[in-house]
Design a protein around this motif. Structure first.
Motif, PDB file in Angstrom:
ATOM      1  N   VAL A 245       0.809  -1.311   0.216  1.00 40.49           N
ATOM      2  CA  VAL A 245      -0.009  -0.029   0.103  1.00 40.49           C
ATOM      3  C   VAL A 245       0.719   1.260   0.014  1.00 40.49           C
ATOM      4  N   ALA A 246       1.863   1.145   0.942  1.00 39.15           N
ATOM      5  CA  ALA A 246       2.865   2.477   1.049  1.00 39.15           C
ATOM      6  C   ALA A 246       3.367   2.869  -0.416  1.00 39.15           C
ATOM      7  N   ARG A 247       3.873   1.690  -1.052  1.00 36.29           N
ATOM      8  CA  ARG A 247       4.577   2.014  -2.382  1.00 36.29           C
ATOM      9  C   ARG A 247       3.590   2.795  -3.288  1.00 36.29           C
ATOM     10  N   ARG A 248       2.431   2.277  -3.275  1.00 36.64           N
ATOM     11  CA  ARG A 248       1.461   2.880  -4.483  1.00 36.64           C
ATOM     12  C   ARG A 248       0.874   4.190  -3.737  1.00 36.64           C
ATOM     13  N   MET A 249       1.098   4.455  -2.567  1.00 36.13           N
ATOM     14  CA  MET A 249       0.496   5.942  -2.153  1.00 36.13           C
ATOM     15  C   MET A 249       1.703   6.918  -2.203  1.00 36.13           C
ATOM     16  N   GLY A 250       2.902   6.479  -2.669  1.00 33.90           N
ATOM     17  CA  GLY A 250       4.172   7.423  -2.612  1.00 33.90           C
ATOM     18  C   GLY A 250       4.563   7.852  -1.511  1.00 33.90           C
ATOM     19  N   HIS A 251       4.376   7.029  -0.296  1.00 38.03           N
ATOM     20  CA  HIS A 251       5.026   7.560   1.003  1.00 38.03           C
ATOM     21  C   HIS A 251       6.523   7.429   0.762  1.00 38.03           C
ATOM     22  N   SER A 252       7.228   8.352   1.238  1.00 36.60           N
ATOM     23  CA  SER A 252       8.696   8.450   1.052  1.00 36.60           C
ATOM     24  C   SER A 252       9.330   8.984   2.711  1.00 36.60           C
ATOM     25  N   THR A 253      10.323   8.074   2.930  1.00 33.87           N
ATOM     26  CA  THR A 253      10.891   8.374   4.246  1.00 33.87           C
ATOM     27  C   THR A 253      12.468   8.244   3.801  1.00 33.87           C
ATOM     28  N   ASP A 254      13.400   8.319   4.946  1.00 28.69           N
ATOM     29  CA  ASP A 254      14.790   8.172   4.951  1.00 28.69           C
ATOM     30  C   ASP A 254      15.246   6.688   4.345  1.00 28.69           C
ATOM     31  N   LEU A 255      14.235   5.662   4.759  1.00 26.85           N
ATOM     32  CA  LEU A 255      14.482   4.460   4.114  1.00 26.85           C
ATOM     33  C   LEU A 255      14.478   4.167   2.683  1.00 26.85           C
ATOM     34  N   SER A 256      13.851   5.121   2.005  1.00 30.26           N
ATOM     35  CA  SER A 256      13.876   5.121   0.468  1.00 30.26           C
ATOM     36  C   SER A 256      15.147   5.184  -0.174  1.00 30.26           C
ATOM     37  N   VAL A 257      16.213   6.039   0.528  1.00 29.29           N
ATOM     38  CA  VAL A 257      17.422   5.944  -0.176  1.00 29.29           C
ATOM     39  C   VAL A 257      18.389   4.673  -0.031  1.00 29.29           C
ATOM     40  N   PHE A 258      18.098   3.943   1.111  1.00 31.33           N
ATOM     41  CA  PHE A 258      18.800   2.735   1.207  1.00 31.33           C
ATOM     42  C   PHE A 258      17.983   1.736   0.474  1.00 31.33           C
ATOM     43  N   LYS A 259      16.778   1.664   0.078  1.00 26.08           N
ATOM     44  CA  LYS A 259      16.127   0.923  -0.735  1.00 26.08           C
ATOM     45  C   LYS A 259      16.412   0.972  -2.380  1.00 26.08           C
ATOM     46  N   ARG A 260      16.808   2.247  -2.614  1.00 24.38           N
ATOM     47  CA  ARG A 260      17.227   2.350  -3.866  1.00 24.38           C
ATOM     48  C   ARG A 260      18.693   1.875  -3.940  1.00 24.38           C
ATOM     49  N   ALA A 261      19.365   1.758  -3.032  1.00 24.18           N
ATOM     50  CA  ALA A 261      20.866   1.486  -3.184  1.00 24.18           C
ATOM     51  C   ALA A 261      20.840  -0.234  -2.832  1.00 24.18           C
ATOM     52  N   GLY A 262      19.706  -0.882  -2.894  1.00 24.16           N
ATOM     53  CA  GLY A 262      19.558  -2.298  -2.625  1.00 24.16           C
ATOM     54  C   GLY A 262      19.841  -2.901  -1.131  1.00 24.16           C
ATOM     55  N   ILE A 263      19.803  -2.053  -0.359  1.00 26.51           N
ATOM     56  CA  ILE A 263      20.196  -2.350   1.033  1.00 26.51           C
ATOM     57  C   ILE A 263      18.811  -2.769   1.705  1.00 26.51           C
ATOM     58  N   PRO A 264      18.885  -4.057   2.389  1.00 29.65           N
ATOM     59  CA  PRO A 264      17.679  -4.377   3.144  1.00 29.65           C
ATOM     60  C   PRO A 264      17.523  -3.408   4.423  1.00 29.65           C
ATOM     61  N   GLY A 265      16.280  -3.217   4.776  1.00 28.67           N
ATOM     62  CA  GLY A 265      15.878  -2.460   5.724  1.00 28.67           C
ATOM     63  C   GLY A 265      14.444  -2.517   6.162  1.00 28.67           C
ATOM     64  N   LEU A 266      14.044  -1.866   7.421  1.00 25.46           N
ATOM     65  CA  LEU A 266      12.824  -1.978   8.077  1.00 25.46           C
ATOM     66  C   LEU A 266      12.377  -0.754   8.442  1.00 25.46           C
ATOM     67  N   ASN A 267      11.147  -0.373   8.120  1.00 25.36           N
ATOM     68  CA  ASN A 267      10.718   1.320   8.365  1.00 25.36           C
ATOM     69  C   ASN A 267       9.874   1.163   9.453  1.00 25.36           C
ATOM     70  N   PHE A 268       9.959   1.835  10.561  1.00 24.64           N
ATOM     71  CA  PHE A 268       8.878   1.718  11.682  1.00 24.64           C
ATOM     72  C   PHE A 268       8.198   3.163  11.933  1.00 24.64           C
ATOM     73  N   ALA A 269       7.014   3.536  12.158  1.00 22.63           N
ATOM     74  CA  ALA A 269       6.314   4.856  12.406  1.00 22.63           C
ATOM     75  C   ALA A 269       5.142   4.442  13.310  1.00 22.63           C
ATOM     76  N   PHE A 270       4.574   5.234  14.341  1.00 20.01           N
ATOM     77  CA  PHE A 270       3.447   5.346  14.504  1.00 20.01           C
ATOM     78  C   PHE A 270       2.541   6.560  13.927  1.00 20.01           C
ATOM     79  N   SER A 271       1.356   6.437  13.814  1.00 17.56           N
ATOM     80  CA  SER A 271       0.633   7.496  13.061  1.00 17.56           C
ATOM     81  C   SER A 271      -0.698   7.627  13.428  1.00 17.56           C
ATOM     82  N   ASP A 272      -1.246   7.561  14.647  1.00 22.62           N
ATOM     83  CA  ASP A 272      -2.379   7.723  15.161  1.00 22.62           C
ATOM     84  C   ASP A 272      -2.245   9.281  15.945  1.00 22.62           C
ATOM     85  N   ALA A 273      -3.426  10.102  16.367  1.00 27.15           N
ATOM     86  CA  ALA A 273      -3.564  11.054  16.768  1.00 27.15           C
ATOM     87  C   ALA A 273      -3.012  11.944  15.541  1.00 27.15           C
ATOM     88  N   ALA A 274      -3.405  11.960  14.371  1.00 27.34           N
ATOM     89  CA  ALA A 274      -2.747  12.643  13.212  1.00 27.34           C
ATOM     90  C   ALA A 274      -3.033  14.010  12.873  1.00 27.34           C
TER      91      ALA A 274
END
Length: 773
Positions: A245-274
């Motif tokens: 879902v995130a990829r199709r919504m265009g979400h981008s965080t600092d993890l995206s630069v590691f992804k583009r470099a082919g580096i495995p990673g995990l992205n964490f966030a809380f998003s309630d009380a927006a």
């Protein structure tokens, strides 16, 4: 005696047991999704993560807004450097200029100051990178986004230092200008010598002020890090549906630069009380420290785990993974997806064959049931989405909230109940023409089609359709087909509750998390998900009388209506829940005119004083990324405009080459530079970063001017080189921005129940000037 047994027998009836069991299962699952772990006190042992200890870091870092290039941003960096030095890390500041074309014109550019700290390993096989950004948007203290991530990493480092040294190097990367387009992360990956040694990246961010910390995105080869997450992290909330879902919504965080470099990673966030996201109310007092605890628990456990593994032996496969009940996670190789889909398809075919043999369904009626269920889905989405649309246009609070109101959970509950009521009403209409088994299998055939589509195009989401469908089919086979029109028994009730438990565990998180992620503006999407999940439980709805009477629809509609009334009545603004209101000052230095600007639909009384109705003007001033809704004349304040110095100007072969220096005479941290004439730009260089690009398609259509925004503008300015077509005149427009209003023009202090917003416009002063040569 017999009269007393009647009510007792009704109280102990199978249908009531099923209703109560389903209610309990759903409530338990939602509670698991919305309740982070308890805060660990500062008195905890030193090797344990404590959100109470991390709180002290947030109090310092989020004491004031800290957009890139401001004095507050510098103070936050100095605090980081001091704490990291105290904790014994090897720390440095990476200074770099960076430009991104990712989002198109105007391009994002900045001078960034990344803080890079390293904890050396004893026998390193690679670098484990923990990442958070330390800048905030203008006007917001950013306690959640991302003061929480910064504090979590500092407390994680302290806990790591309290134990034995790890095998691998641990890198703490505090990026700059993340809010300007992931610019600090880009600079690190492009230039820092440690970038090539990173073997796993763990990013911590936030887009709210509370809620559980979900692992919502991954890098390539995610089977390996997801397996370790499931093994060591306390209460992991993760699903391979989230990245799809995130990829199709265009979400981008600092993890995206590691992804583009082919580096495995995990992205964490809380998003309630927006409601607090990117707002002045994103303060420590509004931040749920339990969310910080959850983030820190994940960061510390994973840093220790990856810090001891042989990072050279990481796998390259992707996985399908999901939570079941509580903190339990299941995962399987992504290559299993077609086989699982085929097995579930075979199960569906077997149940259909059984239903036909028993005379409970036919292929034609099942197809009719599928079409009816698709109509039901569309109707529910349209009804709830339309209701949300109306609410956002007539309710005085919802009209001015950019995303979610402060009492968003009350609206989620109300709209969920109303979506269920609409689903139950639609099911009753379907049952007028179709049998219970036809309707149930028709709905499940839609689920099967979604499973096939997900398996082909979104394999990470396939589990969401495969396993709930499989258990729902078992329920149809065991209850609806076997029982037929016979009265329900306790065995039927137990069976239906048994098959419901796995479906609730896997399917219920979908609508809930969609409501959290998308908010009221896109309420139609989670409402559609509610109706889709309702389709799994048609045998249960039948047992509860949904096919024969209005009872089930009313059971949802009445509390839904009450919840909606309560939500609408309790969402007013207070000093703890301030109203967002935008006001900016714009000076055109060349014309000698100034204006007040606003992006609001409805003006509060304080802001309205700057826009007298008799002097109102249609918006004519453009601010990037903001739709200005109104402007009015303002007194002219003597503010120095941005400067442009021509360092070189030559023409050759039909190409004009310009070398310019642009700066802010008033020390503004942000500047927009654009070619205001129709000149065709061939190539450019911004602060040493070359932009090899011919005339942009959008510019060719007249939609967008060629230009860029620059964050963290140095006091002496930057160089900008241009190669343009032809040798004719060119017009350059510069506009700088500071994040405060001219105090001498304010008509008294803003009331305590009003705050600035949105961040790109509110409480800012813009000064512009055009140059022709």
């Amino acid at each position: 005696m017999n009269n007393a047994k009647g009510p007792l027998r009704a109280l102990l009836s199978p249908w009531l047991a099923v209703a109560l069991a389903l209610l309990a299962l759903v409530a338990l699952r939602v509670a698991q999704l919305g309740r982070p772990p308890a805060v660990v006190p500062a008195s905890a042992p030193p090797e344990v993560f404590s959100a109470e200890r991390a709180r002290e870091h947030i109090a310092r870092i989020a004491a004031e807004p800290r957009p890139t290039g401001t004095a507050a941003h510098r103070r936050a960096r100095e605090y980081l450097l001091a704490r990291l030095a105290e904790l014994g890390a090897r720390v440095e500041v990476q200074s770099a200029s960076v430009l991104s074309r990712q989002w198109g014109l105007p391009y994002d550019a900045a001078h960034v100051e990344n803080v890079v700290a390293r904890l050396p390993g004893t026998d390193s096989t690679g670098v484990v990178a923990l990442v958070a950004h330390y800048d905030s948007v203008p006007g917001s203290p950013g306690a959640g986004d991302d003061g929480s991530g910064v504090a979590a990493l500092l407390e994680t480092l302290r806990a790591l230092r309290s134990g034995a040294p790890l095998r691998n190097d641990v890198l703490l990367l505090f990026t700059d200008a993340e809010e300007g387009g992931i610019l600090g992360g880009r600079a690190f990956m492009a230039e820092h010598p440690l970038a090539g040694k990173v073997r796993i990246a763990l990013n911590f961010d936030a887009r709210g002020a509370g809620g559980v910390v979900a692992m919502f995105d991954t890098g390539p080869g995610d089977a390996w890090p997801v397996r370790e997450l499931a093994r060591v992290a306390p209460y992991p909330v993760a699903s391979s549906l989230f990245p799809e879902v995130a990829r199709r919504m265009g979400h981008s965080t600092d993890l995206s630069v590691f992804k583009r470099a082919g580096i495995p990673g995990l992205n964490f966030a809380f998003s309630d009380a927006a409601a607090h996201y990117h707002a002045p109310s994103d303060t420590l007092s509004n931040l749920d420290l339990r969310s910080v605890q959850h983030a820190g628990d994940q960061a510390l456990s994973l840093a220790r785990r990856f810090g001891e593994l042989d990072l050279a032996q990481r796998g390259r496969e992707d996985a399908v993974y999901f939570n079941t009940w509580g903190a339990h996670m299941l995962a399987h190789p992504i290559g299993w997806v077609p086989w699982i889909a085929a097995l579930v398809g075979g199960l569906f075919a077997g149940v259909v064959a059984l239903a036909r043999r028993r005379g409970a369904a036919s292929l034609g009626r099942i197809l009719s049931g599928s079409l009816a269920f698709l109509a039901l889905l569309s109707g529910v989405a349209a009804a709830v989405g339309g209701l949300a649309w109306v609410l956002r246009r007539v309710h005085p609070v919802l009209r001015v909230m950019p995303f979610d109101p402060y009492n968003a959970p009350a609206y989620r509950l109300a709209l969920t109940l109303l979506a269920l009521a609409a689903s139950a009403a639609g099911y009753r209409l379907v049952r007028r023409r179709l049998g219970a088994c036809d309707a149930a299998l028709g709905a499940l055939f839609v689920w099967l089609l979604l499973l096939v589509a997900a398996s082909l195009f979104m394999p990470g989401a396939s589990f969401y359709f495969a396993w709930p469908l499989a258990f729902a089919l078992l329920g149809v086979a065991a209850a609806a087909i076997r029982r037929g029109d016979a009265p329900a028994t306790w065995a039927d009730a137990a069976l239906l509750v048994g098959v419901a438990a796995p479906a609730v565990a896997l399917a219920v998180p979908g609508p809930y998390l969609l409501f959290v992620a998308l908010g009221l503006p896109m309420a139609a999407v989670p409402a559609l998900a509610v109706a889709l999940v309702f389709g799994l439980f048609l045998p249960h709805a039948e047992l509860l009388g949904g096919g024969r009477s209005r009872r089930l629809a009313l059971a949802f509609a009445l509390p839904g209506a009450v919840a909606l009334v309560v939500a609408c009545a309790t969402g007013g603004f207070t000093e703890a829940r301030p109203r967002p209101a935008s006001l900016a000052y714009a000076l055109d230095a060349a014309a000698g005119r100034a204006h007040w600007l606003s992006a609001d639909r409805d003006l509060d009384p304080w802001t309205a004083a700057y826009f007298p109705a008799e002097r109102a003007e249609a918006p004519s001033i453009e601010v990037p990324f903001v739709r200005v809704t109104r402007q009015s004349e303002a007194p002219v304040v003597a503010l120095p405009p941005p400067s442009l110095t021509v360092l070189g100007d030559a023409a050759r072969g039909g190409v004009r080459s310009l070398r310019l220096r642009i700066a802010s005479a008033r020390g503004a941290p942000w500047l927009l530079a654009e070619v205001a004439s129709s000149t065709r730009v061939l190539r450019a260089e911004v602060d040493g970063r070359r932009v090899d690009e011919s005339f942009h398609a959008a510019q060719a259509k007249g939609d967008v001017r060629w230009g860029f925004t620059y964050m963290g503008l140095p006091p002496g300015g930057i160089e900008w080189s241009l190669e343009v077509e032809g040798s004719g005149p060119i017009e350059i427009r510069l506009m700088d921005q500071t994040y405060e209003l001219p105090r001498e023009l304010l008509r008294g202090p803003r009331p305590g129940d009003i705050m600035g917003g949105p961040f790109r416009l509110a409480d800012s002063t813009f000064v512009s000037r055009s140059f022709s040569f």
